[in-house]
Scaffold this motif. Structure first.
Motif, PDB file in Angstrom:
ATOM      1  N   LYS A  57      30.906  17.703  43.778  1.00 47.00           N
ATOM      2  CA  LYS A  57      32.224  17.165  43.470  1.00 47.00           C
ATOM      3  C   LYS A  57      32.775  16.376  44.646  1.00 47.00           C
ATOM      4  N   ASP A  73      30.226  21.244  47.370  1.00 44.14           N
ATOM      5  CA  ASP A  73      29.448  21.907  46.329  1.00 44.14           C
ATOM      6  C   ASP A  73      30.343  22.179  45.133  1.00 44.14           C
ATOM      7  N   ASN A  74      29.703  22.342  43.991  1.00 46.26           N
ATOM      8  CA  ASN A  74      30.466  22.549  42.770  1.00 46.26           C
ATOM      9  C   ASN A  74      31.363  23.775  42.787  1.00 46.26           C
ATOM     10  N   ASP A  75      30.978  24.777  43.542  1.00 44.95           N
ATOM     11  CA  ASP A  75      31.769  25.999  43.479  1.00 44.95           C
ATOM     12  C   ASP A  75      32.789  26.102  44.613  1.00 44.95           C
ATOM     13  N   GLU A  76      32.965  25.037  45.341  1.00 45.65           N
ATOM     14  CA  GLU A  76      33.933  25.069  46.429  1.00 45.65           C
ATOM     15  C   GLU A  76      35.346  25.129  45.846  1.00 45.65           C
ATOM     16  N   ASN A  77      36.259  25.712  46.601  1.00 42.93           N
ATOM     17  CA  ASN A  77      37.654  25.785  46.158  1.00 42.93           C
ATOM     18  C   ASN A  77      38.294  24.406  46.369  1.00 42.93           C
ATOM     19  N   GLU A  78      38.554  23.711  45.280  1.00 43.58           N
ATOM     20  CA  GLU A  78      38.976  22.305  45.357  1.00 43.58           C
ATOM     21  C   GLU A  78      40.308  22.117  46.071  1.00 43.58           C
ATOM     22  N   LEU A  79      41.267  22.976  45.739  1.00 49.34           N
ATOM     23  CA  LEU A  79      42.591  22.784  46.345  1.00 49.34           C
ATOM     24  C   LEU A  79      42.550  23.059  47.848  1.00 49.34           C
ATOM     25  N   ALA A  80      41.739  24.011  48.255  1.00 48.84           N
ATOM     26  CA  ALA A  80      41.630  24.305  49.681  1.00 48.84           C
ATOM     27  C   ALA A  80      41.105  23.072  50.416  1.00 48.84           C
ATOM     28  N   LEU A  82      41.399  19.973  49.315  1.00 48.66           N
ATOM     29  CA  LEU A  82      42.436  18.946  49.215  1.00 48.66           C
ATOM     30  C   LEU A  82      43.457  19.109  50.351  1.00 48.66           C
ATOM     31  N   GLU A  83      43.838  20.339  50.620  1.00 49.99           N
ATOM     32  CA  GLU A  83      44.791  20.562  51.701  1.00 49.99           C
ATOM     33  C   GLU A  83      44.132  20.460  53.066  1.00 49.99           C
TER      34      GLU A  83
ATOM     35  N   TYR B 244      50.167  27.457  57.307  1.00 52.71           N
ATOM     36  CA  TYR B 244      50.176  26.095  56.770  1.00 52.71           C
ATOM     37  C   TYR B 244      51.219  26.035  55.669  1.00 52.71           C
ATOM     38  N   TRP B 251      42.795  28.730  54.060  1.00 50.51           N
ATOM     39  CA  TRP B 251      41.334  28.571  54.077  1.00 50.51           C
ATOM     40  C   TRP B 251      40.637  29.889  54.350  1.00 50.51           C
ATOM     41  N   ARG B 258      36.021  34.808  48.825  1.00 50.93           N
ATOM     42  CA  ARG B 258      34.691  34.372  48.434  1.00 50.93           C
ATOM     43  C   ARG B 258      33.659  35.403  48.895  1.00 50.93           C
ATOM     44  N   ALA B 300      45.486  27.222  45.815  1.00 48.52           N
ATOM     45  CA  ALA B 300      44.095  27.398  46.256  1.00 48.52           C
ATOM     46  C   ALA B 300      43.817  28.889  46.364  1.00 48.52           C
ATOM     47  N   GLU B 304      41.365  31.346  43.841  1.00 50.77           N
ATOM     48  CA  GLU B 304      40.295  32.173  44.379  1.00 50.77           C
ATOM     49  C   GLU B 304      40.527  33.626  43.978  1.00 50.77           C
ATOM     50  N   ARG B 347      35.088  29.667  33.234  1.00 46.74           N
ATOM     51  CA  ARG B 347      34.415  30.753  33.957  1.00 46.74           C
ATOM     52  C   ARG B 347      34.797  32.098  33.362  1.00 46.74           C
ATOM     53  N   GLN B 627      29.084  27.619  35.993  1.00 47.78           N
ATOM     54  CA  GLN B 627      30.351  26.933  36.132  1.00 47.78           C
ATOM     55  C   GLN B 627      30.505  25.673  35.288  1.00 47.78           C
TER      56      GLN B 627
END
Lengths: 143, 1012
Positions: A57, A73-80, A82-83, B244, B251, B258, B300, B304, B347, B627
């Motif tokens: 992605k 990677d596809n399973d990465e947290n997108e919003l994290a 983005l920020e 933040y 993060w 995760r 985010a 998670e 999912r 996914q």
């Protein structure tokens, strides 16, 4: 792996900074940058910040004339991610003061130093702006 | 500014920027490259400053997309510069320009190591970062202990330790054996007690990688992760710098959650309670706020948390809370949140008992399907595909059909494939299925693969009561003015076979049918014409009593094509013409097509393959596989959502599965059918009690020898052509007078399990090999070293690749100069699973001696395996769904050298299989998993189970399963061959082949050795 690459591209599609965390040949890079830049730049403000490309992605964000594109990677947290882009921009802002395309272009090395402090091997290392900027300050003192 | 003095660089950048077009830019860049090259070449004593400037220019040029194939040495040499600014540049540019396989990088190992163990922490950081970004196996071997020491050193500041942690992560990935689990797990737990959030952020990434590989060893880290999460989520003792927009390091929170998702369950009640409290706090306490950044950061964390809740066996109440949240998200306007809502809802389908709640959102999801943003459409499509079952299939498929006409063309192929699969899987009646497929072809003909129309033909052929309907529909479609060519194909086929069933209807006389089809002939391509000719021939025989006029018309067509340049058309025209003159005999020859044997839908397989590809390189392959589309593994998820199991009777039959809430009997109502039409109704819930019987059943080694072996040997093409792998010796040694000085068979065997080393050596030449494998691609480099003081001439190298490998060898020079080493790369693409071995046919002349050798190249099946760990929850559904031959094969292997279970584990590990500890309750059994990559199968999951008999270690039973019959067979044979050959060929386990000289695997050292 997490982050595969970070690109900064202006709205004409010219690459201003490229950092890859997996090895690609120059041809592969050129092709990839061409494809994803075409895909992302064609999108408008009402569309989401995520673009699916091949088997990963792109999370992207636009600041004035500059696009920040991060391949994950596809399973990465997108919003994290983005920020994380915003954190990068804020860090550059703190250093350059109102950062613009030219700052990044003419201070390529500093942009690299910052990234180097923030991401290593595709993983986030540091998110404190003070810590990120300290080696650059050290270097400025040394010269 | 800090560009101090680097004016030259600034000028260059601005010159490039001012270039009006790409052509001018290239000229300017070429000029600069020439300039830099000259400087490097001529001026030996370049100052570090000048070097620094040029090296930055090189990086800039490289970034612009130009190849920079020189000056690497200069970049590397800056690493050892005494001053920090130069050193820094050296490190950064080196890590951008070079990769781990670059020879120059090896030159720097010592400097890097000195920096790492030195006292200067800024240099330590630089060196650790370089290794962390591009360090390879050699770095891992020589630096791992030092790096591990740094992470835990109390005298090191956080800034060094965080980098050391990520550096170790890289080394671990390159060479997993560098981290000793026994000792390291406790230290890892200790590391998580760290207060500094920078160190924790880096350590958490390290932990994620370690637990994803082996969660059991790191269970002591679990409560610590919960503590860290609690600290952050409740904002206890979090410094301002790590907050933040008011959110304590989002993060680190995400990463910690995760890591927790890699532990299958949380047994400790205290940790479990605390964790659920924290998760509840996140779920309830995340509000939508005005500030975009704060909103993103908090969401985010929320997403998670949702993923973690789904992973844990949460209470039903909490799960419905999650679905409710997601339901809210998919309805918002903000596109990012909507996208993620759809993605996570898909999912969520894995979790049982929530499908019904998700179904309530169907209307909302369909709205998103029509969103102008293609990213959102894709997510909506995947979700719809995943949630589809018999109760809603009609609605969903009809929506998909409607959407076809307005969808973005890049989605059409996926969209139509998915619609076709759903229509086939969940059709309430077959005529509806035919309608759907014909509509698909009408609306998206270009994007319909041939499989789709083949499939509808199979269905129609096998179901007599469908034929009249299909023929009527076909006529209706062909009547339309502009018809897609695929529609012409399928309709012509169906009308040819079945139009006689319509004969009594108005407008359906053979003559009329013929003219409807024939009207389309001028519009189609040559590939379609043969189908039309067959249809004409069929119409002709079905015309009773014979119609002279029609016959003459059709004969005229045949005559016309008798001289067609296309061989297929010509042959059909000639043959049909001749046959149709034989009168009655024609009836037999052109009789109706017999029923097709039942076969698995190639569409479903195709969709699965496509999905497998997306997961290729992800660290968490299985997660990723689920996914993009849960639906593609629907058979594992939900009883109401499973594909019809193959029915063994020679009949395609439609299986109806009872839905969740609907208990009334869904027996199949169909028109009265002929006696041989088999209707079966399968209750998918029935076999559930027996799910594990296959895997957990008693050991059955006492079965008749080889009883289970004989599946499908002949059904899989090309299997028997493979060379006998136990004959791993040079293919032919001819009558060379020069004999090798190494044991070639042993060399080859060693190289099967490692990626670099010597392949061949005789008194004159040494051939080394170095390989790098990524998914189904491989990059090999062959190193030819001339050991003599005179040149080797007439050098020739030919690759004889087996059918399943695409190999491209760059040209080899005719002569190898004295004491020189030449390197030539070889690109390998794995097309499909096979055990065949590639051969290098190599010859050279030394003086009057001509030497010709044929060597096997170590590009074996196992090189395309990527170990992957599979959890219990993932393993069993997969294992279950691959029910039997040819996808799952079993064999008893006998006559083995007795070996301990751990030795067997090491062996499997060296093949590229990941052992899942404790997955099989019987301690004498091993369960392992891996991903096989080829162009045909993409990344495909393979599951292996080996049952050993403690009483008799010379035999074992092996069960292999994968989604591809050839793969299952080939992998089974591969493992068997390896197990057998270890007993006969080498005494030592292949994982640790006899190491000849210490430096043999390093081509640079190899060269150095030659020149000494």
């Amino acid at each position: 792996m997490g982050i595969r690459f970070i690109l900064m591209v202006n709205k004409q599609g010219q690459t201003r900074l490229a950092q890859y965390y997996e090895w690609l040949t120059v041809e592969e890079r050129r092709a990839l940058e061409g494809e994803i830049v075409r895909k992302c730049l064609a999108r408008n403000e009402q569309q989401c910040s995520f673009v699916e490309h091949r088997n990963y992605k792109i999370v992207y964000r636009r600041y004035a004339s500059l696009f920040f594109l991060v391949g994950v990677d596809n399973d990465e947290n997108e919003l994290a991610i983005l920020e994380f882009i915003h954190l990068l921009v804020e860090t550059m802002d703190r250093h350059f003061g109102n950062v613009c395309e030219l700052d990044i272009m003419f201070h390529l090395e500093k942009a690299h130093f910052m990234l180097e402090e923030m991401v290593m091997n595709g993983s986030i290392v540091e998110t404190s702006k003070a810590n990120i900027l300290s080696p650059i300050q050290l270097m400025e003192k040394a010269t | 500014m800090a560009m101090h003095g680097m004016r030259g660089l600034a000028i260059f950048i601005s010159d490039v920027r001012n270039c009006q077009n790409k052509e001018l830019e290239r000229l300017r860049v070429d000029k600069e490259l020439g300039n830099i090259r000259n400087r490097f070449k001529k001026e030996k004593g370049l100052t570090p400053y000048a070097k620094k400037k040029y090296v930055w220019k090189m990086l800039y040029i490289y970034m612009l997309g130009y190849d920079v194939d020189f000056g690497h040495m200069e970049a590397v040499s800056l690493i050892s510069a005494p001053k920090y600014p130069e050193k820094q540049v050296g490190y950064i540019v080196t890590s951008c320009l070079l990769n781990e396989n670059h020879d120059f990088l090896r030159l720097a190992i010592n400097t890097v190591r000195n920096d790492i163990i030195g006292r200067n922490e800024t240099s330590q950081c630089l060196a650790l970062t370089l290794v962390g970004n591009i360090g390879g196996r050699e770095f891992a071997e020589s630096l791992a202990p030092d790096v591990q020491k740094l992470i835990l050193s109390s005298s090191c500041r956080p800034l060094v330790r965080k980098k050391a942690a990520l550096c170790l992560l890289r080394l671990f990935r390159k060479s997993p054996d560098v981290v000793n689990v026994d000792g390291w797990a406790d230290r890892m737990a200790q590391l998580l007690d760290e207060r500094d959030l920078g160190v924790l952020t880096a350590s958490m990434s390290l932990l994620v990688s370690l637990v994803s590989n082996n969660h059991e060893a790191y269970w002591t880290c679990l409560p610590k992760c919960v503590k860290i999460l609690e600290r952050l989520a409740r904002n206890q003792d979090v410094p301002q710098e790590y907050t933040y927009y008011g959110i304590p390091s989002p993060w680190l929170q995400v990463k910690t959650m995760r890591a927790l998702q890699y532990f299958p369950t949380i047994e400790d009640p205290n940790s479990r309670r605390t964790l659920f409290e924290v998760l509840q706090h996140i779920l309830m306490g995340t509000d939508v706020v005005k500030n975009v950044n704060k909103n993103n950061a908090s969401h985010a964390v929320l997403f998670e948390a949702l993923a973690l809740v789904m992973h844990l066996d949460a209470e039903k109440e909490m799960l419905s809370q999650c679905v409710a949240l997601l339901g809210k998200f998919i309805a918002v306007r903000e596109p990012n949140i909507r996208y993620l809502g759809l993605e996570n809802m898909a999912r969520m389908l894995i979790v049982t008992d929530v499908q019904e709640i998700i179904k309530r959102h169907q209307a909302q999801i369909i709205t998103s399907l029509k969103d102008p943003d293609i990213s959102i459409c894709r997510r909506a499509l995947d979700l719809l595909y995943g949630m589809c079952d018999v109760t809603n299939a009609k609605d969903i498929v009809e929506e998909l059909l409607q959407y076809l006409s307005s969808a973005d063309f890049t989605m059409l192929e996926e969209l139509s494939l998915k619609a076709a699969i759903l229509a086939e899987k969940f059709a309430p009646d077959l005529s509806w299925y035919v309608d759907v497929i014909l509509q698909l072809i009408e609306k998206a003909g270009d994007f319909i693969s041939d499989d789709i129309w083949f499939r509808v033909v199979q269905f129609v052929t096998n179901n007599d009561d469908l034929q009249t309907y299909a023929a009527a529909k076909a006529k209706e479609y062909l009547d339309k003015p502009a018809v897609h060519e695929k529609m012409v194909k399928v309709c012509a086929y169906i009308l040819g076979e079945y139009s006689h069933l319509l004969a009594r209807r108005p407008g359906c006389t053979p003559k009329e049918i013929f003219s409807i089809i024939h009207e389309k002939l001028p519009t189609v391509r040559t590939t379609t014409i043969p189908i039309l000719l067959s249809a004409y021939a069929k119409i002709l025989i079905h015309t009773q009593p014979p119609d002279q006029v029609l016959r003459n018309q059709i004969w005229a067509v045949f005559t016309k094509y008798e001289s067609c340049i296309d061989a297929e058309i010509q042959q059909r025209a000639v043959e049909y013409f001749a046959l149709s003159r034989k009168g009655a005999a024609l009836m037999d020859i052109l009789a109706e097509m017999p029923k097709f044997p039942e076969r698995q839908s190639s569409l479903i397989k195709k969709a699965e393959d496509a999905e497998g590809g997306t997961a290729e390189q992800s660290a968490i392959k299985l997660r990723a596989q689920q996914q993009p589309s849960n639906a593609l593994v629907v058979t594992n998820q939900h009883p109401a959502n499973r594909a019809p199991p193959p029915v063994s009777v020679g009949q395609l039959s439609l299986v109806k599965a009872p839905s969740m809430d609907d208990t009334e009997d869904h027996s199949i109502e169909r028109a009265p059918s002929q006696e041989n039409v088999n209707i079966s109704k399968v209750d998918p819930q029935a076999p559930s009690a027996d799910l594990l019987s296959d895997l957990l059943g008693p050991l059955a080694i006492e079965g008749p020898p080889g009883a289970a072996v004989q599946y499908e040997h002949n059904a899989t093409p090309g299997l028997d052509s493979g060379p006998d792998a136990s004959a791993i010796v040079p293919v032919a040694e001819e009558t060379n007078t020069i004999q090798p000085i190494v044991n070639i068979a042993e060399r080859f065997r060693a190289l099967c399990f490692k990626d670099s080393g010597i392949l061949y050596e005789d008194p004159y030449i040494q051939i080394g090999i170095k390989a790098e494998w990524r998914a189904h691609h491989g990059r090999l480099a062959l190193f030819l070293g001339n050991k003599n003081t005179s040149p080797l001439i007439s050098v020739q190298a030919l690759i004889l690749p087996p059918a399943h490998l695409k190999m491209e060898l760059s040209s080899v020079p005719d002569t190898i100069p004295p004491r020189a080493q030449v390197q030539f790369p070889l690109e390998v693409v794995n097309l499909q699973p096979s055990r065949d071995v590639a051969v290098l046919d190599f010859s050279y002349k030394f003086g009057t001696n001509k030497v010709n050798i044929k060597l096997h190249l170590p590009a074996l099946l196992n090189k395309f395996l990527q170990p992957i760990s599979v959890s219990t929850e993932e393993f069993f559904p997969q294992w279950r769904s691959l029910a039997g031959p040819p996808l799952k094969l079993q064999e008893v292997v006998r006559g083995l050298r007795p070996m301990a279970l751990t030795e067997m584990e090491n062996l499997l590990h060296s093949f590229g299989l990941m052992i899942s500890q404790g997955l099989d309750p019987n301690p004498n059994n091993l369960v392992a998993s891996t991903i096989f990559c080829s162009e045909k199968t993409h990344g495909m999951l393979c599951l292996v189970r080996i049952e050993t008999d403690p009483a008799d270690r010379t035999q074992l039973r092996m069960t292999l399963a994968s989604g591809d019959p050839t793969l299952t067979f080939e992998l089974k044979e591969f493992i068997k061959e390896q197990l057998v050959s270890i007993t006969t060929v080498t005494p030592a386990p292949p994982a640790a082949p006899p190491t000849p000289q210490i430096l043999s695997s390093d081509p640079a050292a190899l060269l150095a050795g030659l020149l000494s």
